[in-house]
Motif scaffolding. Sequence first.
Motif, PDB file in Angstrom:
ATOM      1  N   PRO A   1      -4.258   1.277   6.995  1.00  0.00           N
ATOM      2  CA  PRO A   1      -3.065   1.246   7.866  1.00  0.00           C
ATOM      3  C   PRO A   1      -2.901  -0.075   8.596  1.00  0.00           C
ATOM      4  O   PRO A   1      -1.790  -0.492   8.898  1.00  0.00           O
ATOM      5  CB  PRO A   1      -3.325   2.380   8.870  1.00  0.00           C
ATOM      6  CG  PRO A   1      -4.295   3.272   8.203  1.00  0.00           C
ATOM      7  CD  PRO A   1      -5.155   2.395   7.347  1.00  0.00           C
ATOM      8  N   TRP A   2      -4.030  -0.738   8.868  1.00  0.00           N
ATOM      9  CA  TRP A   2      -3.938  -1.997   9.597  1.00  0.00           C
ATOM     10  C   TRP A   2      -3.561  -3.153   8.655  1.00  0.00           C
ATOM     11  O   TRP A   2      -2.687  -3.959   8.959  1.00  0.00           O
ATOM     12  CB  TRP A   2      -5.289  -2.290  10.272  1.00  0.00           C
ATOM     13  CG  TRP A   2      -5.307  -3.582  11.021  1.00  0.00           C
ATOM     14  CD1 TRP A   2      -4.749  -3.822  12.240  1.00  0.00           C
ATOM     15  CD2 TRP A   2      -5.872  -4.821  10.587  1.00  0.00           C
ATOM     16  NE1 TRP A   2      -4.943  -5.136  12.602  1.00  0.00           N
ATOM     17  CE2 TRP A   2      -5.628  -5.776  11.609  1.00  0.00           C
ATOM     18  CE3 TRP A   2      -6.561  -5.219   9.438  1.00  0.00           C
ATOM     19  CZ2 TRP A   2      -6.055  -7.094  11.499  1.00  0.00           C
ATOM     20  CZ3 TRP A   2      -6.975  -6.537   9.345  1.00  0.00           C
ATOM     21  CH2 TRP A   2      -6.720  -7.449  10.369  1.00  0.00           C
TER      22      TRP A   2
ATOM     23  N   PRO B   1       0.388  -1.917   5.867  1.00  0.00           N
ATOM     24  CA  PRO B   1       1.204  -0.888   6.516  1.00  0.00           C
ATOM     25  C   PRO B   1       2.054  -0.073   5.542  1.00  0.00           C
ATOM     26  O   PRO B   1       2.407   1.061   5.826  1.00  0.00           O
ATOM     27  CB  PRO B   1       2.090  -1.677   7.478  1.00  0.00           C
ATOM     28  CG  PRO B   1       1.399  -2.970   7.688  1.00  0.00           C
ATOM     29  CD  PRO B   1       0.654  -3.256   6.411  1.00  0.00           C
ATOM     30  N   ARG B   2       2.362  -0.643   4.390  1.00  0.00           N
ATOM     31  CA  ARG B   2       3.196   0.105   3.435  1.00  0.00           C
ATOM     32  C   ARG B   2       2.415   1.163   2.691  1.00  0.00           C
ATOM     33  O   ARG B   2       2.989   2.024   2.028  1.00  0.00           O
ATOM     34  CB  ARG B   2       3.820  -0.867   2.419  1.00  0.00           C
ATOM     35  CG  ARG B   2       4.917  -1.705   3.009  1.00  0.00           C
ATOM     36  CD  ARG B   2       5.421  -2.708   2.008  1.00  0.00           C
ATOM     37  NE  ARG B   2       5.762  -2.093   0.737  1.00  0.00           N
ATOM     38  CZ  ARG B   2       6.585  -2.609  -0.142  1.00  0.00           C
ATOM     39  NH1 ARG B   2       7.178  -3.739   0.121  1.00  0.00           N
ATOM     40  NH2 ARG B   2       6.818  -2.006  -1.283  1.00  0.00           N
TER      41      ARG B   2
ATOM     42  N   ALA C   1       0.646   3.811   3.596  1.00  0.00           N
ATOM     43  CA  ALA C   1       0.919   5.212   3.955  1.00  0.00           C
ATOM     44  C   ALA C   1       2.338   5.594   3.560  1.00  0.00           C
ATOM     45  O   ALA C   1       2.577   6.703   3.074  1.00  0.00           O
ATOM     46  CB  ALA C   1       0.709   5.411   5.444  1.00  0.00           C
ATOM     47  N   GLU C   2       3.276   4.672   3.755  1.00  0.00           N
ATOM     48  CA  GLU C   2       4.671   4.977   3.409  1.00  0.00           C
ATOM     49  C   GLU C   2       4.820   5.223   1.909  1.00  0.00           C
ATOM     50  O   GLU C   2       5.659   6.019   1.489  1.00  0.00           O
ATOM     51  CB  GLU C   2       5.564   3.809   3.816  1.00  0.00           C
ATOM     52  CG  GLU C   2       5.616   3.573   5.312  1.00  0.00           C
ATOM     53  CD  GLU C   2       6.253   2.240   5.662  1.00  0.00           C
ATOM     54  OE1 GLU C   2       6.481   2.015   6.852  1.00  0.00           O
ATOM     55  OE2 GLU C   2       6.500   1.423   4.760  1.00  0.00           O
ATOM     56  N   ASP C   3       4.013   4.545   1.127  1.00  0.00           N
ATOM     57  CA  ASP C   3       4.105   4.691  -0.331  1.00  0.00           C
ATOM     58  C   ASP C   3       3.177   5.775  -0.853  1.00  0.00           C
ATOM     59  O   ASP C   3       2.784   5.750  -2.034  1.00  0.00           O
ATOM     60  CB  ASP C   3       3.807   3.342  -1.009  1.00  0.00           C
ATOM     61  CG  ASP C   3       4.945   2.355  -0.820  1.00  0.00           C
ATOM     62  OD1 ASP C   3       6.075   2.806  -0.539  1.00  0.00           O
ATOM     63  OD2 ASP C   3       4.726   1.146  -0.926  1.00  0.00           O
ATOM     64  N   GLY C   4       2.812   6.696  -0.010  1.00  0.00           N
ATOM     65  CA  GLY C   4       2.015   7.843  -0.454  1.00  0.00           C
ATOM     66  C   GLY C   4       0.612   7.466  -0.900  1.00  0.00           C
ATOM     67  O   GLY C   4       0.052   8.122  -1.775  1.00  0.00           O
TER      68      GLY C   4
ATOM     69  N   ARG D   1       1.965  -0.346  -3.943  1.00  0.00           N
ATOM     70  CA  ARG D   1       3.080  -0.738  -4.813  1.00  0.00           C
ATOM     71  C   ARG D   1       3.343  -2.225  -4.669  1.00  0.00           C
ATOM     72  O   ARG D   1       2.985  -2.826  -3.669  1.00  0.00           O
ATOM     73  CB  ARG D   1       4.330   0.064  -4.442  1.00  0.00           C
ATOM     74  CG  ARG D   1       4.175   1.526  -4.794  1.00  0.00           C
ATOM     75  CD  ARG D   1       5.443   2.296  -4.539  1.00  0.00           C
ATOM     76  NE  ARG D   1       5.271   3.685  -4.955  1.00  0.00           N
ATOM     77  CZ  ARG D   1       6.196   4.618  -4.816  1.00  0.00           C
ATOM     78  NH1 ARG D   1       7.356   4.336  -4.273  1.00  0.00           N
ATOM     79  NH2 ARG D   1       5.968   5.839  -5.220  1.00  0.00           N
TER      80      ARG D   1
END
Lengths: 407, 400
Positions: free
Chosen positions: A116-117, A120-121, A123-126, A130
Amino acid sequence: MYFTFAGRLQTRLLSLIGPAAYLGALALAARDGSYMWMFALMALLGLALDAGVYGWLLGYQPRWLTLLLGGLEFALLLGALQALALPGQTVDGWRALGAYVPAWALAWLTMHVALPWAAPRWAEDGGELRPTGAGALAWRGPGEQERRRAFALSLGTLCVLALPWLVAEGLRGERVFTGLLLLEPLHAAAIARVTDAGGGLSLGAALGALARAAGWDPLGLYYLVWPTAAFALLLAAQAAMGGGRGLLAAALGAVAALLLPATWLLAAAALVWGALLYRWSDSERAGRTAERLSVLGAPAWRARLAWPVLALALVLWGAAWARVPDPACYLDEGRWRAAAWLRRFAPEGAVAVRAEEPAALLEALGGHPVVAADEPGKAVALRLETGQGCATLAARFWYDDVCLLEQ
Amino acid sequence: MLRASHTAIIGDGPAALATLAVLRHRGVTDEITVYGDSPHPLARLERYARSVRQDTMRSEGDGHLSPAGFPDLALVDTLRRRSPLPALASLFNLYTPPLDLLLEHAAQVAERYSFARCHVHARVGRVARPAGDPRWFELFDEQGAPLGRARNVVLALGHPGLRWPAAAGSWRFHPRVSHAYQRPTFAAGERIAVVGGGMGAAHVWLAALAAGASVVALHRSSLKRQQLNAPRRMFSAVGLDEYRRLDPEARLSRLRAGSGSYALRPGWEWRLWQARRDGRFITRQATVERIEEAGRHERHGRPLRLHLAGGDTLAVDRVVFATGFRTDVREHPLVRRLVEEERVPCVGGVLQVNDDFTVPPLSRPGSVLAAVGVLARWALPVADTFFGMKYAARRIPIDC
C-alpha cells in the motif's frame, strides 16, 4: 480487500519475497536446508490454496480473515512437514512455529504496509500490479471469469502433461518429493547429475553451485526453484492474455523448461498452453466462451500454426504415456515407504543390503547402503521379507506385508 | 502575464486536494494551479457533515486523502490515542474515522502538498484550446477574461448543489422546511418528516430523536443498509472491470439504479429500534407530492401537511429533505459550455469520460482534459468517494 484471481496469485508471489529472504538467511546461518524446504512448502501451499480454494471461494477478504488463513496455512504446513518424508528435513513443532511466525509476519507486512505504501494502485487493482504509464491506457485485461477459466485450464494442462513424465520410470519405486510433484529415481538422478560440479554451463549447474556454496542440498534447491518457475510460467501465461506480455511469458516458460530434465515435454506443454490460451489474448467479444476456448477462431497464420502445434504436443503426450510399462506400480505405497525409510536412515558408506525378493523392490533399492538407525557405528545388513512372516518378527521397518529385518 | 501551469485543477474540494496530492506523489514537480473559491478543501464537506451532526465518516480507515495507502487513518488514530482499539476495530471493518481526525488529516495533506500556495481564487467559466495549438488549454473566468493556460486540465468540480424534489417547490424557503445539509433544528415533542433514505437521512433521524422529537422517515425505495456507499466490489478491480465491460446503455442504467443507503452500525440500529418501540420512529415507503400549511382549525395541531402519493396526508411540524445532491453535471456552467460548445459527450446528465478519465474530444497525447470526482462517474461509479478521487487521479495520463 477484494482480490481478483490474478491479483491473489501475484500478491502471494510478492509477499513471499520477505519469507524467502528470511528463511534463506536462516538456512544459511544454521547451514540447514530444512528451512528452504519449509519455505518451499509455505509457498506451494499458499499458491495452491490461492489458486485452488481462496480464488474460487473468497470474495471480499477482511483483515481478520487474513489472520485466520495464516493459522490454517501453518496447520497445513505442519501436517505436510510431518506427512512427507522430506530428505534432510529436521524442522518440526515449535521450531517450525518459531520460523513460520516471523516469515508469515513479513508476508503480512508486505501486503498491509509495503505494497500500500510503495504501490498505491495495488489495492485498487485487486492485488494486481497492472501496467502503469502509457501501457495503462490501452490495458484492458480479460474478465475475472476468463482469468479463472484460463488458470484452471493452465493448471489442468500442466498436471495432465506432466503426469506421464512423472510415472515414466514408475517401476523404480522410489519417489522424491519436489514440492508440487513426486519425481522418480531416474529423473532425480538426472537432476543430480545436472546440479553436480560437472554439470557444465547450465542453469541446473548454476543452481547446484549456488547450493554448494550455501551449504544446502543441491537437489533441494532445484526442487524449490522448479515449481516456482512452473507457477511463474502459469502466471506469465495469464499476463500474456492481457496483451503485450508474450515476450515475458516466453522468457519465463523457457526458464522453466531449461530447468527440467525432460525439457521437450515441458516445452510441448508450454506450446499447448500458448495454443489453448491464444484466443484469450485478442478476443474482444465478451460472453462467447466457446469461441475463446477454440483455436479455430484465431486468424490467419496463427490458426494454421496452432493446430499442428497442438497435434504435435498431443503426440508427444501420448508417447510419454506409452513409456509407462505399468502405471499401477505408481500406486504401490509400500515400496515407496520402504525406500523413503532407507534413504532417511542410511548414511554414506554403509553396508549394502542384499536380499532375494521381491525383485522389483530390490531393483528399486538398487544396492542402497543401509545400517541400523540406533547403532550408527555398527554396520548391519538388512534382509527383506514379505508375507505373513513380517507380523511375527522384530522388523526394522514394516509396512503391510513388506518388512526389513537384521540379517 | 497569464499564469502558465503544467496542470490546472478546477475545483477546490476534496477531489482537487486528492488530485494535487496524487499528481505530486506521481512525480509532477512542475507548476500545478488549483482554481476555486476556497483555499480550504474540506470546508464544504465539514459544513455538510456538521449540518447533519455527523461525527464519524462512513469510509473505513483506508478511505483518506493520502496518496499512499499506508499508513491508514486507523493506524494514525491508534498512535494518536495510544490505544489499540482503532486498529482492532479496523481489523473487523468496524473502524470509521472521526470527522475531526479526517479534517486534521486533510489539513496535513493540504499543507504537505502546498494546496494554499497552488490555489488561485477564481472561478473558471470556460476551457478551450487556442486555435492551432494543441499543446495548451486556455482558461477564462465566468466573464470571459483570461485566467491562464495549462498543458493539462483536471475538472475536479463537486456536486452542482443540493437536490430538492419537485414537491419542495418554493417551500424550500419556508422556515419549517429545510434540507438536511442546511443544519435543520429540532425541538422536543416535534414531529419531523425526513424525506430520503440515505446516510444524510439516517443522521437526521438520529439527531431529531436525540433532541426528543419523533420522526416519520419517508423513503421512495426500500431502505438499504450498506457499510460503504456502494457495494464493496465496486471499490476494487473485481467490480470495476465488470462495470467497464458494460455497453453505454447498461452503464447508464447501472448509474441510475444506485439508490441511497445508510451504514449498518449496531449503535444506530439499537437507537432506532428503541425509538420505533416507543412510537417515535416510523418508516413509510412513500413520495411527497405536495406540501401545504394546515388549515386554521388544525393550527393547534401540526402546522404542515404533506400529501403523499396514493392520497394519504401526514401532519408534521417540520420537513427535512435529506435528498442529497444534484447529479446533472450540466448544472455547472463550465461543464454546460463544454457540452454545448466543445461537444463533450454527456448522457442523462453524466459526462461520458473515457476509462482513463480523459474527456474525449479535447484530449490529445501530452495535453489532456480530464475529470475526477462526481464528473468521472461514467468511468468509475464511486468516483465521488475519496477512493474514487485518488483512483482517477492515479490513472489520468499526465506526463510527470
